[in-house]
Design a protein around this motif. Sequence first.
Motif, short mmCIF file in Angstrom:
data_model
loop_
_atom_site.label_atom_id
_atom_site.label_comp_id
_atom_site.label_asym_id
_atom_site.label_seq_id
_atom_site.Cartn_x
_atom_site.Cartn_y
_atom_site.Cartn_z
N GLU A 21 15.23 22.36 -1.86
CA GLU A 21 16.12 22.63 -2.99
C GLU A 21 15.36 22.99 -4.26
O GLU A 21 15.78 23.86 -5.02
N GLY A 22 14.25 22.29 -4.49
CA GLY A 22 13.44 22.61 -5.67
C GLY A 22 12.96 24.06 -5.63
O GLY A 22 12.98 24.78 -6.64
N CYS A 23 12.54 24.52 -4.45
CA CYS A 23 12.09 25.90 -4.28
C CYS A 23 13.23 26.88 -4.57
O CYS A 23 13.04 27.88 -5.26
N ARG A 24 14.41 26.56 -4.02
CA ARG A 24 15.58 27.44 -4.24
C ARG A 24 15.89 27.55 -5.73
O ARG A 24 16.18 28.62 -6.26
N LEU A 25 15.87 26.40 -6.39
CA LEU A 25 16.22 26.39 -7.82
C LEU A 25 15.20 27.14 -8.65
O LEU A 25 15.55 27.83 -9.61
N LEU A 26 13.93 27.01 -8.29
CA LEU A 26 12.89 27.74 -9.03
C LEU A 26 13.02 29.25 -8.84
O LEU A 26 12.91 30.02 -9.80
N LEU A 27 13.24 29.68 -7.62
CA LEU A 27 13.41 31.12 -7.36
C LEU A 27 14.63 31.65 -8.10
O LEU A 27 14.62 32.76 -8.64
N GLU A 69 4.12 24.10 2.53
CA GLU A 69 4.17 22.78 1.88
C GLU A 69 5.06 22.85 0.63
O GLU A 69 4.73 23.49 -0.38
N SER A 70 6.18 22.12 0.69
CA SER A 70 7.23 22.27 -0.33
C SER A 70 6.73 22.06 -1.76
O SER A 70 7.05 22.84 -2.66
N LEU A 71 5.90 21.03 -1.97
CA LEU A 71 5.46 20.75 -3.35
C LEU A 71 4.49 21.81 -3.85
O LEU A 71 4.51 22.18 -5.03
N THR A 72 3.63 22.30 -2.96
CA THR A 72 2.72 23.37 -3.36
C THR A 72 3.50 24.63 -3.69
O THR A 72 3.21 25.31 -4.68
N GLN A 100 5.57 11.19 -7.96
CA GLN A 100 6.16 9.85 -7.84
C GLN A 100 7.46 9.95 -7.06
O GLN A 100 7.75 9.11 -6.20
N GLN A 101 8.27 10.96 -7.37
CA GLN A 101 9.53 11.16 -6.65
C GLN A 101 9.27 11.37 -5.16
O GLN A 101 10.01 10.84 -4.32
N ALA A 102 8.23 12.13 -4.84
CA ALA A 102 7.94 12.45 -3.45
C ALA A 102 7.57 11.20 -2.65
O ALA A 102 7.80 11.15 -1.44
N ASP A 103 7.04 10.17 -3.32
CA ASP A 103 6.69 8.93 -2.63
C ASP A 103 7.91 8.23 -2.08
O ASP A 103 7.81 7.37 -1.19
N GLN B 97 -2.12 23.71 -0.54
CA GLN B 97 -1.28 23.54 0.65
C GLN B 97 -2.05 22.76 1.72
O GLN B 97 -1.45 21.96 2.44
N ILE B 98 -3.36 22.95 1.79
CA ILE B 98 -4.16 22.18 2.73
C ILE B 98 -4.14 20.71 2.32
O ILE B 98 -4.04 19.81 3.15
N ARG B 99 -4.21 20.50 1.01
CA ARG B 99 -4.19 19.13 0.50
C ARG B 99 -2.88 18.44 0.89
O ARG B 99 -2.88 17.29 1.30
N ASP B 100 -1.77 19.15 0.74
CA ASP B 100 -0.47 18.55 1.07
C ASP B 100 -0.39 18.23 2.55
O ASP B 100 0.15 17.20 2.94
#
Lengths: 224, 223
Positions: A21-27, A69-72, A100-103, B97-100
């Motif tokens: 969802e974060g990716c969708r919102l950013l795009l 990788e979603s966060l990257t 922190q949220q991802a944890d 991405q590798i790190r993740d």
Amino acid sequence: MLSGSDTVYVLRYFDLIGRAEGCRLLLTAANASWTEEHPEWPAEKANQPFERLPVLVERSNGDEWILCESLTIERYLARVFGFMPTDLKQAALQEQMADQQADLAPAFMAQLMATDDMKSKQIDEFNTLLDRIVKEHGRILSRNSSKQHLFGDQLSYADISLYAFYKVYIVYLKIYQSNIDEIVKPKLTPEIINLILSIEKEPLLAPHLSKCDSMAAVLTSKAF
Amino acid sequence: MSSSNVSYTLRYFDTIGFAESSRMLLTAAGVEWTEEHPEWPQEKPNQPHGRLPVLVEKSTDGSPDFVICESTNIERYLARTYGFLPADLKQAALQEQIRDLMSDVGNLVTGYVQIKNGEDKAELFAKFEKLLETLVKVQTKLLKDNGNTGRMFGDKLSYADIIAYGLYMNMLVSLVKFKADIVDIIKPKLTPEVVKLISTVETDPLVVKHKSRGGSLVTVVSA
């Protein structure tokens, strides 16, 4: 904006809110040319670089570039489209909140899957971390003069990340745990609810959010 | 960026854990830094997110201390500030991405260690092994495509290389007390390219003076 107007993006994911969802919102906020693909799964697993989703495909001038990788993907899009501060310290403060949220995701799964003897311990850990995240959102907001944003007075990566986070934990994860919204909602302060609703009303996000259910009814409902 | 008026304190436990990469980045950056091992859990409320590691950046120019947390965030901040992550957004993203992916492997390890139920433990370990195999495959391809120089990206020590070293250190050394045969399970999965990555990092002039609590990882993987 660092990408050319002839750059198009494809976001490969499942047809779910999930981790995308974060990716969708950013795009969307970037007003990028983008579409979504829902690969046959697990048939397409072996065709993804890390055998997982989401995957971002960027096509420009006949070239194709792929990121996983979603966060990257989120941090990359946020930087390309100017939603992440260029100052490294300011960026780190936004990224820290997202990390922190991802944890919370592994903590959520751990309490969901826990066997009886571990259940209450895992639930405690989940609640403790959730409380800390909500407290941190409140702390960041209290230090910002605008109460419609976490940092500054314009839509930022942190705002988008926060909105996606609450959408996951109040709307999406109900498919795994039907009472998750009843656990999360009571923890929200009026300030945070107001922030979520303000972000939801951001014109930049309208092309995507107009196709989704609003969180307003869910958040302001007295009967929960 | 001048580092002459900046110094760092890294707060963590006196273990390898999730801080080894940050220690190595601080060492590689050549900055002045020390480590603090806060009384725990007494010092928990005094940390921004109630957890460790925490990085404190002090400047002699009178500005307030800059404090950040979350291990991966600390790593990225140090890596960007000191040039171990490239300024080019795509090049940096390829390392991140590798790190993740490595974080996901690390989370499975942590989950495995914390789970008590035997069946779940076995299932989680199987998941960990599968993802580790994916990680090794991805890293090996990068290493081969980069000329098998023992570096995943470019021609000098990078953020991704340092993180990889820290993760393997955590798995092959820290995990031994939770699973005695972990080295015998993981070692056969490591390709020669990954073993060379480990030794290239350990012997890099920028980090060679970092004396890890874990000792030499090269010794562990070569034995």
